[in-house]
Design a protein around this motif. Sequence first.
Motif, PDB file in Angstrom:
ATOM      1  N   ALA A 273       0.865  -1.169   0.000  1.00 49.05           N
ATOM      2  CA  ALA A 273       0.000   0.000   0.000  1.00 49.05           C
ATOM      3  C   ALA A 273       0.908   1.227   0.000  1.00 49.05           C
ATOM      4  CB  ALA A 273      -0.901  -0.012   1.226  1.00 49.05           C
TER       5      ALA A 273
ATOM      6  N   HIS B  94      -1.909   7.775   0.826  1.00 50.98           N
ATOM      7  CA  HIS B  94      -2.903   7.861   1.901  1.00 50.98           C
ATOM      8  C   HIS B  94      -3.883   6.706   1.722  1.00 50.98           C
ATOM      9  CE1 HIS B  94      -1.313  11.768   2.999  1.00 50.98           C
ATOM     10  NE2 HIS B  94      -1.285  12.039   1.705  1.00 50.98           N
ATOM     11  N   VAL B  95      -3.848   5.754   2.631  1.00 47.88           N
ATOM     12  CA  VAL B  95      -4.640   4.528   2.526  1.00 47.88           C
ATOM     13  C   VAL B  95      -5.857   4.631   3.445  1.00 47.88           C
ATOM     14  CG1 VAL B  95      -4.618   2.023   2.815  1.00 47.88           C
ATOM     15  CG2 VAL B  95      -2.577   3.204   1.980  1.00 47.88           C
ATOM     16  N   THR B  96      -7.020   4.347   2.881  1.00 47.84           N
ATOM     17  CA  THR B  96      -8.261   4.394   3.646  1.00 47.84           C
ATOM     18  C   THR B  96      -8.773   2.989   3.932  1.00 47.84           C
ATOM     19  OG1 THR B  96      -9.691   4.396   1.696  1.00 47.84           O
ATOM     20  CG2 THR B  96      -8.893   6.560   2.475  1.00 47.84           C
TER      21      THR B  96
ATOM     22  N   MET C 183      -8.267  -0.753   1.872  1.00 49.15           N
ATOM     23  CA  MET C 183      -7.908  -2.028   2.493  1.00 49.15           C
ATOM     24  C   MET C 183      -8.999  -3.078   2.252  1.00 49.15           C
ATOM     25  SD  MET C 183      -4.921  -1.618   3.640  1.00 49.15           S
ATOM     26  CE  MET C 183      -4.735  -3.135   4.536  1.00 49.15           C
TER      27      MET C 183
ATOM     28  N   LEU D 100       3.900  -1.807   4.129  1.00 50.10           N
ATOM     29  CA  LEU D 100       3.325  -0.487   4.383  1.00 50.10           C
ATOM     30  C   LEU D 100       4.402   0.599   4.440  1.00 50.10           C
ATOM     31  CD1 LEU D 100       0.714  -1.448   7.168  1.00 50.10           C
ATOM     32  CD2 LEU D 100       0.350  -1.238   4.691  1.00 50.10           C
TER      33      LEU D 100
ATOM     34  N   VAL E  95       3.455   4.044   2.885  1.00 47.30           N
ATOM     35  CA  VAL E  95       2.195   4.643   3.326  1.00 47.30           C
ATOM     36  C   VAL E  95       2.476   5.954   4.057  1.00 47.30           C
ATOM     37  CG1 VAL E  95       0.230   4.337   4.899  1.00 47.30           C
ATOM     38  CG2 VAL E  95       0.980   2.449   3.445  1.00 47.30           C
TER      39      VAL E  95
ATOM     40  N   SER F 175      -0.249   7.860   5.276  1.00 51.51           N
ATOM     41  CA  SER F 175      -1.231   7.807   6.359  1.00 51.51           C
ATOM     42  C   SER F 175      -2.113   6.588   6.153  1.00 51.51           C
ATOM     43  CB  SER F 175      -2.079   9.081   6.408  1.00 51.51           C
ATOM     44  OG  SER F 175      -2.930   9.164   5.286  1.00 51.51           O
ATOM     45  N   LEU F 176      -2.497   5.996   7.262  1.00 50.17           N
ATOM     46  CA  LEU F 176      -3.379   4.832   7.258  1.00 50.17           C
ATOM     47  C   LEU F 176      -4.626   5.242   8.026  1.00 50.17           C
ATOM     48  CD1 LEU F 176      -3.769   1.842   6.532  1.00 50.17           C
ATOM     49  CD2 LEU F 176      -2.586   1.256   8.648  1.00 50.17           C
TER      50      LEU F 176
ATOM     51  N   ALA G 135       6.044  -2.454   8.554  1.00 54.45           N
ATOM     52  CA  ALA G 135       5.620  -1.079   8.818  1.00 54.45           C
ATOM     53  C   ALA G 135       6.726  -0.362   9.586  1.00 54.45           C
ATOM     54  CB  ALA G 135       4.316  -1.074   9.607  1.00 54.45           C
TER      55      ALA G 135
ATOM     56  N   ILE H  97       2.338   4.329  11.588  1.00 59.79           N
ATOM     57  CA  ILE H  97       1.762   3.237  10.785  1.00 59.79           C
ATOM     58  C   ILE H  97       1.920   1.917  11.531  1.00 59.79           C
ATOM     59  CG2 ILE H  97       1.822   2.056   8.552  1.00 59.79           C
ATOM     60  CD1 ILE H  97       0.929   5.060   8.474  1.00 59.79           C
TER      61      ILE H  97
ATOM     62  N   ALA I 283      -1.121  -0.509  12.518  1.00 60.23           N
ATOM     63  CA  ALA I 283      -1.108  -1.913  12.087  1.00 60.23           C
ATOM     64  C   ALA I 283      -1.261  -2.839  13.293  1.00 60.23           C
ATOM     65  CB  ALA I 283       0.178  -2.225  11.329  1.00 60.23           C
TER      66      ALA I 283
END
Length: 143
Positions: free
Chosen positions: A18, A21-23, A27, A50, A53, A55-56, A85, A90, A94
Amino acid sequence: MPAGYEYHLDHRVIDAAAWDHVTLVDMEHYLEEASHLPNDLRGAVEYLDLSEVLSLQVSYVGALQLAPWYERLIDRGIRGSVIYAPEEEIHELASTVIATCSMVGGGLPDGYRLSRTPVALRNVHHFLEQGAAIPAAPAVRVA
């Protein structure tokens, strides 16, 4: 979509990554696609990178929504998950997702392992077998 995967038959690893910016939706989309892989997933392990990434955006409630998707992967035969990660924020998110999925769905048969360093695909199974770095749930005593 800032998440994708490739299944490596040679190593029996779902190599996922990923970025940006992961939403929660990103996922869920990844897990839905992975749960429909045409391959036999018995004995497979997920490796989720990750490292890119920024932002998660997954809260505790969002993590609850991911648990059924992991249950589908368990039904398909996946054994465990290694999550790379390196960034502190992050890494902590996680860890929250792992703890939530473990409490709700009972976790993966071989568990989860969180890492701050990358793991080569050929070593993912061995790394997971070395022992879980994340306890399933902390013990609480009430007096």
